[in-house]
Enzyme design. Structure first.
Site, PDB file in Angstrom:
ATOM      1  CE  LYS A 126      -4.268   1.102   0.000  1.00  0.00           C
ATOM      2  NZ  LYS A 126      -5.632   0.200  -0.263  1.00  0.00           N
ATOM      3  N   GLY A 165      -5.445   2.636  -7.603  1.00  0.00           N
ATOM      4  CA  GLY A 165      -6.427   3.605  -6.714  1.00  0.00           C
ATOM      5  C   GLY A 165      -6.728   3.276  -5.191  1.00  0.00           C
ATOM      6  CG  ASP A 166      -7.200   3.282  -0.870  1.00  0.00           C
ATOM      7  OD1 ASP A 166      -7.648   1.945  -0.769  1.00  0.00           O
ATOM      8  OD2 ASP A 166      -7.440   4.091   0.150  1.00  0.00           O
ATOM      9  CB  THR A 209     -14.198  -2.014  -5.297  1.00  0.00           C
ATOM     10  OG1 THR A 209     -12.866  -2.040  -6.003  1.00  0.00           O
ATOM     11  CG2 THR A 209     -14.005  -2.171  -3.803  1.00  0.00           C
ATOM     12  CB  SER A 376      -5.949  -4.454  -9.609  1.00  0.00           C
ATOM     13  OG  SER A 376      -6.395  -3.210  -9.543  1.00  0.00           O
TER      14      SER A 376
HETATM   15  P1  NDP Z   1     -13.149   7.714  -2.612  1.00  0.00           P
HETATM   16  O1  NDP Z   1     -12.193   8.564  -2.312  1.00  0.00           O
HETATM   17  O2  NDP Z   1     -13.732   7.323  -3.962  1.00  0.00           O
HETATM   18  O3  NDP Z   1     -14.366   7.672  -1.637  1.00  0.00           O
HETATM   19  C1  NDP Z   1     -14.238   7.787  -0.409  1.00  0.00           C
HETATM   20  C2  NDP Z   1     -15.520   8.073   0.422  1.00  0.00           C
HETATM   21  O4  NDP Z   1     -15.220   7.994   1.664  1.00  0.00           O
HETATM   22  C3  NDP Z   1     -16.082   9.701   0.164  1.00  0.00           C
HETATM   23  O5  NDP Z   1     -17.389   9.825   0.070  1.00  0.00           O
HETATM   24  C4  NDP Z   1     -15.294  10.274   1.332  1.00  0.00           C
HETATM   25  O6  NDP Z   1     -16.109  11.434   1.661  1.00  0.00           O
HETATM   26  C5  NDP Z   1     -15.515   9.264   2.268  1.00  0.00           C
HETATM   27  N1  NDP Z   1     -14.349   9.412   3.415  1.00  0.00           N
HETATM   28  C6  NDP Z   1     -13.195   9.188   3.112  1.00  0.00           C
HETATM   29  N2  NDP Z   1     -12.579   9.327   4.453  1.00  0.00           N
HETATM   30  C7  NDP Z   1     -13.489   9.930   5.195  1.00  0.00           C
HETATM   31  C8  NDP Z   1     -13.573  10.288   6.691  1.00  0.00           C
HETATM   32  N3  NDP Z   1     -12.133  10.221   7.142  1.00  0.00           N
HETATM   33  N4  NDP Z   1     -14.458  10.369   7.362  1.00  0.00           N
HETATM   34  C9  NDP Z   1     -15.625  10.282   6.571  1.00  0.00           C
HETATM   35  N5  NDP Z   1     -15.962  10.010   5.312  1.00  0.00           N
HETATM   36  C10 NDP Z   1     -14.670   9.609   4.618  1.00  0.00           C
HETATM   37  O7  NDP Z   1     -12.398   6.237  -2.163  1.00  0.00           O
HETATM   38  P2  NDP Z   1     -12.833   4.538  -2.276  1.00  0.00           P
HETATM   39  O8  NDP Z   1     -14.314   4.685  -2.621  1.00  0.00           O
HETATM   40  O9  NDP Z   1     -12.205   4.294  -3.394  1.00  0.00           O
HETATM   41  O10 NDP Z   1     -12.594   4.173  -0.957  1.00  0.00           O
HETATM   42  C11 NDP Z   1     -13.576   3.741   0.156  1.00  0.00           C
HETATM   43  C12 NDP Z   1     -12.754   2.687   0.886  1.00  0.00           C
HETATM   44  O11 NDP Z   1     -12.764   1.532   0.349  1.00  0.00           O
HETATM   45  C13 NDP Z   1     -11.532   2.737   1.472  1.00  0.00           C
HETATM   46  O12 NDP Z   1     -11.543   2.255   2.758  1.00  0.00           O
HETATM   47  C14 NDP Z   1     -10.561   2.295   0.570  1.00  0.00           C
HETATM   48  O13 NDP Z   1      -9.407   1.677   1.185  1.00  0.00           O
HETATM   49  C15 NDP Z   1     -11.631   0.924   0.426  1.00  0.00           C
HETATM   50  N6  NDP Z   1     -11.153   0.387  -0.981  1.00  0.00           N
HETATM   51  C16 NDP Z   1     -11.332   0.746  -2.050  1.00  0.00           C
HETATM   52  C17 NDP Z   1     -11.088  -0.026  -3.249  1.00  0.00           C
HETATM   53  C18 NDP Z   1     -11.093   0.656  -4.731  1.00  0.00           C
HETATM   54  O14 NDP Z   1     -10.942  -0.122  -5.675  1.00  0.00           O
HETATM   55  N7  NDP Z   1     -10.991   1.922  -4.932  1.00  0.00           N
HETATM   56  C19 NDP Z   1     -10.540  -1.164  -2.971  1.00  0.00           C
HETATM   57  C20 NDP Z   1     -10.911  -1.875  -1.910  1.00  0.00           C
HETATM   58  C21 NDP Z   1     -11.000  -1.115  -0.787  1.00  0.00           C
HETATM   59  P3  NDP Z   1     -15.062  12.906   1.035  1.00  0.00           P
HETATM   60  O15 NDP Z   1     -15.306  13.146  -0.223  1.00  0.00           O
HETATM   61  O16 NDP Z   1     -15.932  14.047   1.999  1.00  0.00           O
HETATM   62  O17 NDP Z   1     -13.682  12.742   1.611  1.00  0.00           O
HETATM   63  O1  2IT Z   2      -7.900  -1.720  -0.891  1.00  0.00           O
HETATM   64  C1  2IT Z   2      -7.680  -2.204  -2.071  1.00  0.00           C
HETATM   65  O2  2IT Z   2      -7.628  -3.404  -2.415  1.00  0.00           O
HETATM   66  C2  2IT Z   2      -7.509  -1.145  -3.148  1.00  0.00           C
HETATM   67  N1  2IT Z   2      -7.455   0.010  -2.932  1.00  0.00           N
HETATM   68  C3  2IT Z   2      -7.218  -1.716  -4.471  1.00  0.00           C
HETATM   69  C4  2IT Z   2      -5.919  -2.087  -4.900  1.00  0.00           C
HETATM   70  C5  2IT Z   2      -5.514  -2.528  -6.255  1.00  0.00           C
HETATM   71  O3  2IT Z   2      -4.581  -2.756  -6.435  1.00  0.00           O
HETATM   72  O4  2IT Z   2      -6.554  -2.596  -7.077  1.00  0.00           O
END
Ligand code: NDP
Ligand code: 2IT
Length: 444
Positions: A126, A165-166, A209, A376
């Site tokens: 990460k 991404g994340d 996801t 991915s």
């Molecule tokens: P995004 O940046 O697209 O969206 C994040 C969302 O969560 C936004 O609505 C954001 O609100 C909110 N958020 C983030 N931080 C906080 C916080 N501290 N308190 C309250 N709300 C918060 O991220 P993703 O959708 O990609 O990721 C969301 C979760 O999923 C994370 O835990 C990530 O690690 C996990 N994940 C993502 C994957 C992926 O492929 N993208 C894969 C697997 C897991 P705001 O816009 O106001 O910050």
């Molecule tokens: O938490 C996760 O699994 C991700 N943010 C996606 C990682 C990836 O390599 O696609």
């Protein structure tokens, strides 16, 4: 003291000020006790747990860039390459002001077992930065991404480490990073995933996801004799994972009535309007306060509150530790059937325990959100063979992977006498393959 407790105590002592990392290690090690007890002598001699909790490599670097006013800004960049026993390092890059080494380590540690659960050959990593893309111009985001990659490129590569991404890192950021990598390396290779569709990205990666979360949720409910169709769901977050979780939930006949961002949350009793949400978040990069303009019958509330609405299924899709013990009590009081984690570690340890004690079906993030990284890995395969698969092909593979994960975690839990405990099941199923690979590869 048991081997697990010894190792956990030493993690806490050696990694002060990293509570999220401690939490992730505790959850994994505690649930691995049955396997570790059965192999204690071998694992102790090989220091297997001591090795698995120590990243293979941690990189921390300065990221200087110039903002639109001509002012130099400095952020910190990280990449934690945690474990490469079963494949090249793989995992996302988080861009959020809360990022620190402890958060990146918790995410990297989880990623080891998640990636193993996908059944695909990818190790765990990460990275990210405390840079906040919110409110920045495209040029500022590009300046940051180029500076970030100007250091990171030394440590990554299609057979070494493939970031993605994340939180805060979406298609725009991956595009800028890919461009800079290609320029520095003079190589057009699949070094990042989540790329745009015109330059090596995979169809269905954007959706993966959220879609994967719903494929797993549907299968898990089916295993328990319950149908997803007709159920009411709560989603938190409104980013990549949340949007496509809501979209797939609706396609599968469920209704999602909430979503949130870091300022507030929306309750839409008629079901969240996904097209409106996409326009607000993906196109306009705006706040959820805008949602009411599209849906006058919805409610917007400042602060937290999603978990107080009565529903059958809760899908936390925002960030770590966003579902607390009080929220779990409220969900149980409202008769929730299942909690499936779209985010990484969104449920606190106490809340998880309470949900499980109250017979709520609980799917941990490392299984439930593995569809993103799995797709991915499918993007990596397509890049290697220089071919692109159709949306339907990728989506079908994603669904297969999520169904397999569901059964693998269920079987692993049963094998060790923990039927229905999917935290134990996911951790054991993920751990076994990594442990065997590490033992086979000697002391490295
Ligand atoms: P995004 O940046 O697209 O969206 C994040 C969302 O969560 C936004 O609505 C954001 O609100 C909110 N958020 C983030 N931080 C906080 C916080 N501290 N308190 C309250 N709300 C918060 O991220 P993703 O959708 O990609 O990721 C969301 C979760 O999923 C994370 O835990 C990530 O690690 C996990 N994940 C993502 C994957 C992926 O492929 N993208 C894969 C697997 C897991 P705001 O816009 O106001 O910050
Ligand atoms: O938490 C996760 O699994 C991700 N943010 C996606 C990682 C990836 O390599 O696609």
């Amino acid at each position: 003291m048991s081997y697990v407790d010894e190792v956990y105590e030493s993690v806490v002592a050696k990694n002060p000020g990293q509570p999220e990392f401690h939490q992730a290690v505790k959850e994994v090690l505690d649930s691995l006790r049955p396997v570790i007890d059965a192999n204690e002598q071998l694992y102790r001699k090989e220091a297997l747990l001591e090795r698995i909790v120590e990243p293979e490599r941690q990189i921390k670097f300065r990221v200087p860039w110039v903002d639109d006013k001509g002012q130099v800004q400095v952020n910190v960049g990280y990449r934690v390459q945690f474990n490469s026993a079963i494949g090249p390092y793989k995992g996302g890059l988080r861009l959020h002001p809360s990022v620190n080494i402890g958060i990146i380590k918790f995410l990297g540690f989880e990623q080891i077992f998640k990636n193993s659960l996908t059944g695909l050959p990818i190790g765990g990593a990460k990275g990210g930065s405390d840079f906040d893309p919110k409110g920045k111009s495209d040029r500022e985001v590009m300046a940051f991404c180029q500076s970030f990659m100007t250091e990171l490129y030394k440590y990554i590569g299609p057979d070494t480490d493939v970031p993605a991404g994340d939180i805060g890192t979406g298609a725009r950021e991956i595009g800028y990073m890919f461009g800079q990598y290609k320029k520095i390396r003079s190589a057009y290779e699949g070094v990042l995933t989540g790329k745009g569709l015109t330059f090596g990205g995979s169809l269905a990666r954007t959706e993966a996801t959220g879609y994967g979360l719903l494929y797993l949720t549907e299968e898990l409910l089916k295993l328990n004799g319950i149908e997803l169709a007709g159920k009411t769901c709560l989603v938190s977050g409104s980013g990549n994972v949340a949007i496509y979780a809501i979209e797939k939930a609706h396609q599968l006949g469920a209704k999602v009535v909430t979503c949130s961002d870091s300022n507030g949350w929306v309750y839409d009793p008629d079901g969240i309007d996904v097209a409106a949400l996409k326009e607000i978040k993906e196109v306009n990069r705006a706040r959820l306060t805008e949602y009411k303009k599209y849906r006058p019958n919805s409610e917007y509330h400042e602060g937290r509150g999603v978990w107080g609405i009565k529903a059958d299924i809760a899908l936390p899709c925002a960030t770590q530790n966003e579902l607390h013990l009080d929220d779990a009590k409220q969900l149980v009081a409202n008769g929730v059937i299942a909690v499936c984690e779209g985010a990484n570690m969104p449920t606190t340890l106490e809340a998880t325990q309470y949900l499980q004690e109250n017979k709520v079906i609980f799917a941990p993030g490392k299984a439930a959100n593995a569809g993103g990284v799995a797709t991915s890995a499918l993007e990596m395969s397509q890049n290697s063979e220089r071919l692109s698969w159709t949306f339907e092909e990728v989506d079908a593979k994603l669904k297969d992977i999520m169904v397999n994960i569901t059964h693998n975690m269920d079987d692993a839990a049963k094998r060790y006498g923990f039927e229905g405990n999917y935290v134990v099941g996911a951790n054991i199923a993920g751990f076994e393959k990594v442990a065997n690979a590490m033992l086979a590869q000697g002391i490295v």
